[in-house]
Design a protein around this motif. Structure first.
Motif, short mmCIF file in Angstrom:
data_model
loop_
_atom_site.label_atom_id
_atom_site.label_comp_id
_atom_site.label_asym_id
_atom_site.label_seq_id
_atom_site.Cartn_x
_atom_site.Cartn_y
_atom_site.Cartn_z
N ILE A 26 43.77 47.01 37.08
CA ILE A 26 43.33 48.44 37.75
C ILE A 26 44.39 48.75 38.95
O ILE A 26 45.36 47.86 39.80
CB ILE A 26 41.92 48.20 38.35
CG1 ILE A 26 41.52 47.60 39.79
CG2 ILE A 26 40.85 47.86 37.44
CD1 ILE A 26 40.11 47.81 40.24
N VAL A 27 44.13 50.43 39.11
CA VAL A 27 45.22 51.25 39.81
C VAL A 27 44.41 51.66 41.21
O VAL A 27 45.06 52.02 41.74
CB VAL A 27 45.54 51.95 38.94
CG1 VAL A 27 46.87 51.33 37.59
CG2 VAL A 27 45.08 53.32 38.90
N ALA A 28 43.44 51.63 40.74
CA ALA A 28 43.38 51.84 42.33
C ALA A 28 41.57 51.67 41.96
O ALA A 28 40.53 50.98 41.11
CB ALA A 28 43.02 53.82 42.62
N LEU A 29 40.97 51.32 43.11
CA LEU A 29 39.18 51.05 43.99
C LEU A 29 38.56 52.49 43.71
O LEU A 29 37.81 52.45 43.68
CB LEU A 29 38.68 50.04 44.83
CG LEU A 29 38.10 49.53 44.71
CD1 LEU A 29 38.00 48.04 44.06
CD2 LEU A 29 38.04 48.68 46.67
N THR A 30 38.27 52.72 41.91
CA THR A 30 37.53 53.82 41.80
C THR A 30 36.58 53.46 40.88
O THR A 30 37.15 52.49 39.59
CB THR A 30 38.06 54.74 41.38
OG1 THR A 30 38.37 54.34 39.90
CG2 THR A 30 39.21 55.04 41.56
N ALA A 31 35.00 54.29 40.61
CA ALA A 31 34.36 54.11 39.71
C ALA A 31 35.16 54.13 38.33
O ALA A 31 34.97 53.22 37.63
CB ALA A 31 33.03 54.76 39.23
N GLN A 32 35.89 54.66 38.31
CA GLN A 32 36.75 55.23 36.42
C GLN A 32 37.59 54.35 36.31
O GLN A 32 37.58 53.35 35.10
CB GLN A 32 37.43 56.25 36.48
CG GLN A 32 36.67 57.71 36.64
CD GLN A 32 36.01 58.32 37.97
OE1 GLN A 32 36.74 57.72 38.71
NE2 GLN A 32 35.13 59.02 37.71
N GLU A 33 38.16 53.48 37.25
CA GLU A 33 38.87 51.66 36.84
C GLU A 33 38.09 50.96 36.96
O GLU A 33 38.24 50.28 35.57
CB GLU A 33 39.89 52.44 38.23
CG GLU A 33 40.85 52.97 38.21
CD GLU A 33 42.47 52.45 36.73
OE1 GLU A 33 42.73 51.69 36.81
OE2 GLU A 33 42.29 53.74 36.53
N LEU A 34 37.17 50.90 37.69
CA LEU A 34 36.09 49.51 37.15
C LEU A 34 35.80 49.67 36.04
O LEU A 34 35.15 48.76 35.78
CB LEU A 34 35.21 49.67 38.73
CG LEU A 34 36.20 49.37 39.91
CD1 LEU A 34 34.57 48.95 41.05
CD2 LEU A 34 36.01 47.93 39.79
N ASP A 35 35.88 51.12 35.42
CA ASP A 35 34.81 50.94 34.91
C ASP A 35 35.99 50.24 33.07
O ASP A 35 34.78 49.73 32.09
CB ASP A 35 34.43 52.46 34.23
CG ASP A 35 33.56 52.57 32.89
OD1 ASP A 35 32.43 51.65 33.11
OD2 ASP A 35 33.23 53.45 32.40
N LYS A 36 36.86 49.90 33.32
CA LYS A 36 37.42 48.93 32.88
C LYS A 36 36.83 47.60 32.42
O LYS A 36 37.37 47.16 31.44
CB LYS A 36 39.13 49.18 32.81
CG LYS A 36 39.49 50.42 33.30
CD LYS A 36 41.48 49.89 33.56
CE LYS A 36 41.71 51.44 33.67
NZ LYS A 36 43.19 51.04 34.47
N LEU A 37 36.10 47.07 33.37
CA LEU A 37 35.78 45.42 33.56
C LEU A 37 34.92 45.60 32.84
O LEU A 37 33.96 46.65 32.72
CB LEU A 37 35.44 45.16 35.23
CG LEU A 37 36.90 44.87 36.02
CD1 LEU A 37 37.91 45.72 36.69
CD2 LEU A 37 36.61 43.99 37.18
N PRO A 38 34.42 44.67 32.35
CA PRO A 38 33.02 43.99 31.26
C PRO A 38 31.73 43.83 31.89
O PRO A 38 31.90 44.06 32.90
CB PRO A 38 33.94 42.62 31.22
CG PRO A 38 34.66 41.82 31.88
CD PRO A 38 35.44 42.99 32.03
N PRO A 39 31.15 43.47 31.42
CA PRO A 39 29.94 44.21 31.52
C PRO A 39 29.18 43.37 32.81
O PRO A 39 28.42 43.74 33.37
CB PRO A 39 28.63 44.62 30.71
CG PRO A 39 29.63 43.47 29.66
CD PRO A 39 30.32 44.50 29.42
N TYR A 40 30.02 41.99 32.43
CA TYR A 40 29.12 41.11 33.09
C TYR A 40 29.82 41.04 34.56
O TYR A 40 29.36 40.22 35.83
CB TYR A 40 29.22 39.93 32.78
CG TYR A 40 31.40 39.18 32.12
CD1 TYR A 40 31.98 38.60 33.22
CD2 TYR A 40 31.11 39.07 30.91
CE1 TYR A 40 33.25 38.67 32.90
CE2 TYR A 40 32.49 38.90 30.55
CZ TYR A 40 33.18 38.54 32.11
OH TYR A 40 34.74 38.49 31.00
#
Length: 387
Positions: free
Chosen positions: A232-246
């Motif tokens: 992830i390139v920044a600590l934003t909601a849009q970037e964190l949304d790349k992570l899996p649901p767990y």
């Protein structure tokens, strides 16, 4: 452990016992391999794990000439004496990170050692492992971290008054990350903060379906599931949304519900074909039996400390200090844990003066020492030999 669990440990030439010390409130449940008097390796597990999670690598490390000890950490398994009071009453100061380090130092002394050749951590166990080596490099000579990177000690305000900080925060306000996650088209929340709520243990703890939950949890974070970690390139909601649901969970679901939703028919079929290879039912039952008995709140208390800055002020003593012991970092190729913050490897290089790695372990997801034990053994022994 149950008789069946003890038998599985014994077959691996691993012994188990309870140890107490007048210096600690704990009765430590330890498993050990090798001969006392040999250089000591201490292994620190993560969540939701146990000392048992190290079973596959302990005999080979012992055969290489080490005394290898793993223990159920504070809040876990058959270690007792920690604060078991209800959520609102527990004294979280007993779960402070420096107290977890103290637990390790007390155990080393109880075992008869003033020095530990290497402390090894996996997942959340990397936090006390890295702090052991940072705070007491005279005791902990080397450190191996699996999965969870060491990003350094938080800084303190430097040459800045509170008034100046207040002005700066108004000029450059920081977004509320949790509010931003909740505003996503598919509203989300961060697992660490969910784990810090009173709802988490109640929703995850013993009851119908515990085996299916743990089987799914272990599977979804393994290399058997579809995991394709990306930075992830920044600590934003849009970037964190790349992570899996767990990790970045649906806003209105608990962790059990999240795992159940992710275990669609295709994933369930995939799990059924592959899971017995590295976590057969008999091994899974060890975790099921222990968490059915203890629940999850003990381990979740670690998350409560990690999300509350007021409970981390003990770390201010070490601000600016680097980890100076030789440090090996390894992570499963399919483990998303590395990518929860931007630029983790660059930050780790700045925080550790003698860093080796990252070693990307092929064929492994999050549970690297269980999924690919032989590769982990080889990397650890090479590191111990060369440093």
């Amino acid at each position: 452990m149950t008789d069946a669990n003890s038998t599985s440990i014994a077959l691996l030439k691993i012994q188990e016992r309870q140890l107490t010390s007048s210096a600690s409130d704990l009765s430590y449940h330890v498993i050990e391999a090798g001969s006392k008097g040999s250089p000591l390796l201490l292994l620190l597990h993560g969540f939701p794990e146990l000392a048992y999670s190290w079973r596959k690598i302990m005999p080979s490390l012992a055969q290489a000439g080490y005394y290898v000890v793993a223990f159920d950490q504070r809040g876990y398994g058959r270690t007792t004496g920690w604060d078991t009071r209800p959520f609102q009453e527990v004294d979280l100061r007993t779960f402070a990170m420096t107290n977890l380090v103290r637990d390790v130092i007390v155990l080393a002394n109880r075992l008869g050692y003033h020095e530990v050749e290497c402390v090894v951590g996996h997942d959340f166990g990397c936090v006390p492992a890295s702090l052991c080596a940072l705070i007491r490099p005279d005791v902990f000579k080397k450190v191996v971290l699996m999965g969870h990177p060491f990003l350094g000690i938080p800084t303190l305000p430097f040459s800045t008054s509170p008034e100046e900080e207040a002005v700066a925060s108004k000029q450059e306000p920081q977004p509320d990350l949790h509010a931003e996650l909740a505003k996503l088209p598919k509203p989300k929340k961060h697992y660490r903060w969910y784990y810090s709520t009173p709802d988490a243990a109640a929703e995850m703890s013993p009851g119908f379906g515990l085996k299916a939950f743990l089987r799914g949890y272990f599977h979804l974070k393994s290399a058997d599931a579809y995991n394709d970690p990306q930075p992830i390139v920044a600590l934003t909601a849009q970037e964190l949304d790349k992570l899996p649901p767990y990790y970045i969970m649906p806003l209105h679901l608990g962790m059990r519900e999240t795992i159940a939703e992710a275990m669609n028919p295709d994933e369930s079929s995939n799990m059924d074909r592959k899971c017995q290879r590295w976590l057969p039912d008999a091994d899974l039952e060890v975790y099921v039996n222990e968490y059915a008995r203890t629940g999850f709140q003990g381990g979740l208390n670690w998350y409560r400390v990690s999300t509350d800055s007021a409970l981390q002020k003990d770390l201010d003593l070490y601000t600016g200090k680097k980890l100076e012991a030789p440090c090996l970092y390894m992570v499963g190729r399919k483990d998303w844990l590395l990518h929860q913050t931007p630029n983790p490897l660059e930050r780790m290089e700045k925080a550790c003066t003698k860093l080796q790695g990252p070693v990307m372990v092929e064929g492994a997801g999050h549970w690297v020492q269980q999924e690919q034990p032989q590769k982990v053994i080889e990397h650890v022994l090479q590191f111990l030999k060369e440093t």
